[in-house]
Design a protein around this motif. Structure first.
Motif, PDB file in Angstrom:
ATOM      1  N   GLY A  12     -36.137  43.170 -40.664  1.00 56.20           N
ATOM      2  CA  GLY A  12     -34.968  42.219 -40.010  1.00 56.20           C
ATOM      3  C   GLY A  12     -34.654  41.791 -38.599  1.00 56.20           C
ATOM      4  N   SER A  13     -35.085  42.690 -38.184  1.00 58.72           N
ATOM      5  CA  SER A  13     -35.313  41.472 -36.864  1.00 58.72           C
ATOM      6  C   SER A  13     -36.037  40.225 -37.041  1.00 58.72           C
ATOM      7  CB  SER A  13     -36.608  41.924 -35.206  1.00 58.72           C
ATOM      8  OG  SER A  13     -36.777  41.301 -33.926  1.00 58.72           O
ATOM      9  N   PHE A  14     -36.807  39.573 -37.878  1.00 60.99           N
ATOM     10  CA  PHE A  14     -37.164  38.463 -37.649  1.00 60.99           C
ATOM     11  C   PHE A  14     -35.984  38.033 -38.650  1.00 60.99           C
ATOM     12  CE2 PHE A  14     -38.441  34.994 -41.308  1.00 60.99           C
ATOM     13  CZ  PHE A  14     -38.951  34.452 -40.515  1.00 60.99           C
ATOM     14  N   LEU A  15     -35.167  38.749 -39.591  1.00 58.84           N
ATOM     15  CA  LEU A  15     -33.914  37.633 -39.489  1.00 58.84           C
ATOM     16  C   LEU A  15     -32.740  37.540 -39.480  1.00 58.84           C
ATOM     17  CD1 LEU A  15     -32.630  40.060 -43.199  1.00 58.84           C
ATOM     18  CD2 LEU A  15     -33.505  37.850 -43.027  1.00 58.84           C
ATOM     19  N   ASN A  16     -33.314  38.613 -38.065  1.00 54.49           N
ATOM     20  CA  ASN A  16     -31.818  38.048 -36.759  1.00 54.49           C
ATOM     21  C   ASN A  16     -32.287  36.378 -36.731  1.00 54.49           C
ATOM     22  OD1 ASN A  16     -29.617  39.463 -36.531  1.00 54.49           O
ATOM     23  ND2 ASN A  16     -31.239  41.440 -35.816  1.00 54.49           N
ATOM     24  N   VAL A  17     -33.355  36.233 -36.704  1.00 52.99           N
ATOM     25  CA  VAL A  17     -33.548  34.330 -35.838  1.00 52.99           C
ATOM     26  C   VAL A  17     -33.075  34.068 -36.512  1.00 52.99           C
ATOM     27  CG1 VAL A  17     -35.822  33.211 -34.615  1.00 52.99           C
ATOM     28  CG2 VAL A  17     -36.342  35.834 -34.681  1.00 52.99           C
ATOM     29  N   CYS A  18     -33.797  33.747 -38.033  1.00 55.61           N
ATOM     30  CA  CYS A  18     -33.533  32.897 -39.211  1.00 55.61           C
ATOM     31  C   CYS A  18     -32.122  32.334 -38.797  1.00 55.61           C
ATOM     32  CB  CYS A  18     -33.782  33.155 -39.748  1.00 55.61           C
ATOM     33  SG  CYS A  18     -36.200  33.715 -40.042  1.00 55.61           S
ATOM     34  N   ILE A  19     -30.866  34.094 -39.410  1.00 52.80           N
ATOM     35  CA  ILE A  19     -29.842  33.627 -39.149  1.00 52.80           C
ATOM     36  C   ILE A  19     -29.220  32.965 -37.857  1.00 52.80           C
ATOM     37  CG2 ILE A  19     -27.965  35.329 -38.566  1.00 52.80           C
ATOM     38  CD1 ILE A  19     -29.044  37.643 -40.346  1.00 52.80           C
ATOM     39  N   ALA A  20     -29.711  32.848 -36.994  1.00 48.99           N
ATOM     40  CA  ALA A  20     -29.331  32.676 -35.432  1.00 48.99           C
ATOM     41  C   ALA A  20     -29.998  31.155 -35.242  1.00 48.99           C
ATOM     42  CB  ALA A  20     -30.227  33.460 -34.174  1.00 48.99           C
TER      43      ALA A  20
END
Length: 257
Positions: A12-20
């Motif tokens: 989920g933390s990696f997803l946040n990087v992708c989203i940003a």
């Protein structure tokens, strides 16, 4: 279960990087994680999923500006979805595959809601992974697996064709774009993963929920037009279909018996 939760938080933390970064066409590798306001690199101790947000009370250690609630929300939601996959499908290859699909849907839902962009870096690999999963999950020898992969591609193309047709009709009637190409690729991805029955369910639920949301927006702003993140509704409907799709389809078909 603890391991699944921790891995869900980390991804989920990696997803946040992708989203940003992906909607801005930025690399997800460099530069390292940093505060978007003061641009200071985030230290490892401040980059622990969910925990660091709570310790820092939702503020950057350097500039003390508030950190968006989206970061812990995405981490917690992804972990919750991964847990649901294990509870629904057990410790199996299907649980792992559905966890991947849930993470793709979650990331795309947030990106579309925030930016109205559905990056190819998510949808195109999503289509490919759906085709691969269809082949791997099919029973029998390689001919049967290749047939399943071909059908997955066929359903993806058919789903894309439906959105393209709607898009063309809307353009003919209104002379303006009604749906983006990102929605085309997203529905193709969903069909590649879930097949025609659940893809149709996803499209139906997304259309109904999106229309209801659109009516509310129009009433609030007193305007005749409103831009809606259809991709977000498609993704939320996908999450529903992963867990409740077969049951919903059986219930609906039972109405005609």
């Amino acid at each position: 279960m603890l391991f699944v939760t921790l891995m869900g938080l980390i991804f989920g933390s990696f997803l946040n990087v992708c989203i940003a970064r992906l909607p801005l066409h930025e690399s997800i590798v460099r530069p390292p994680s940093h505060c978007p306001r003061c641009c200071k690199n985030i230290q490892a101790r401040d980059n622990i999923p969910l925990v660091s947000y709570l310790i820092l009370r939702g503020r950057c250690r350097n500039c003390h500006e508030r950190i968006s609630w989206r970061y812990p929300a995405v981490e917690a939601t992804n972990a919750f979805l991964w847990l649901l996959c294990v509870l629904e499908f057990g410790f199996s290859a299907q649980a792992s595959a559905m966890a991947v699909l849930c993470s793709l849907a979650l990331g795309l839902a947030v990106m579309d809601a925030e930016t109205m962009i559905l990056p190819d870096a998510f949808t195109l690999p999503g289509i490919l992974s759906g085709v691969i999963w269809s082949a791997l999950s099919a029973g029998g020898a390689w001919p049967e697996k290749m047939r399943a992969a071909g059908l997955s591609l066929l359903w993806a193309a058919a789903a894309a064709g439906v959105i393209l047709l709607i898009r063309a009709v809307y353009w003919y009637l209104r002379r303006q774009e009604g749906m983006g190409l990102g929605d085309v690729k997203l529905l193709a991805m969903i069909a590649a993963w879930l097949g025609p029955r659940d893809a149709l369910l996803v499209f139906f639920l997304a259309s109904i929920s999106g229309a209801a949301y659109g009516v509310v927006c129009l009433l609030q702003q007193k305007s005749r037009t409103a831009r809606l993140p259809l991709g977000s509704f498609l993704c939320m409907a996908t999450l529903y279909a992963v867990f409740e799709g077969p049951g919903t389809a059986s219930w609906y078909l039972g109405l005609f018996r």
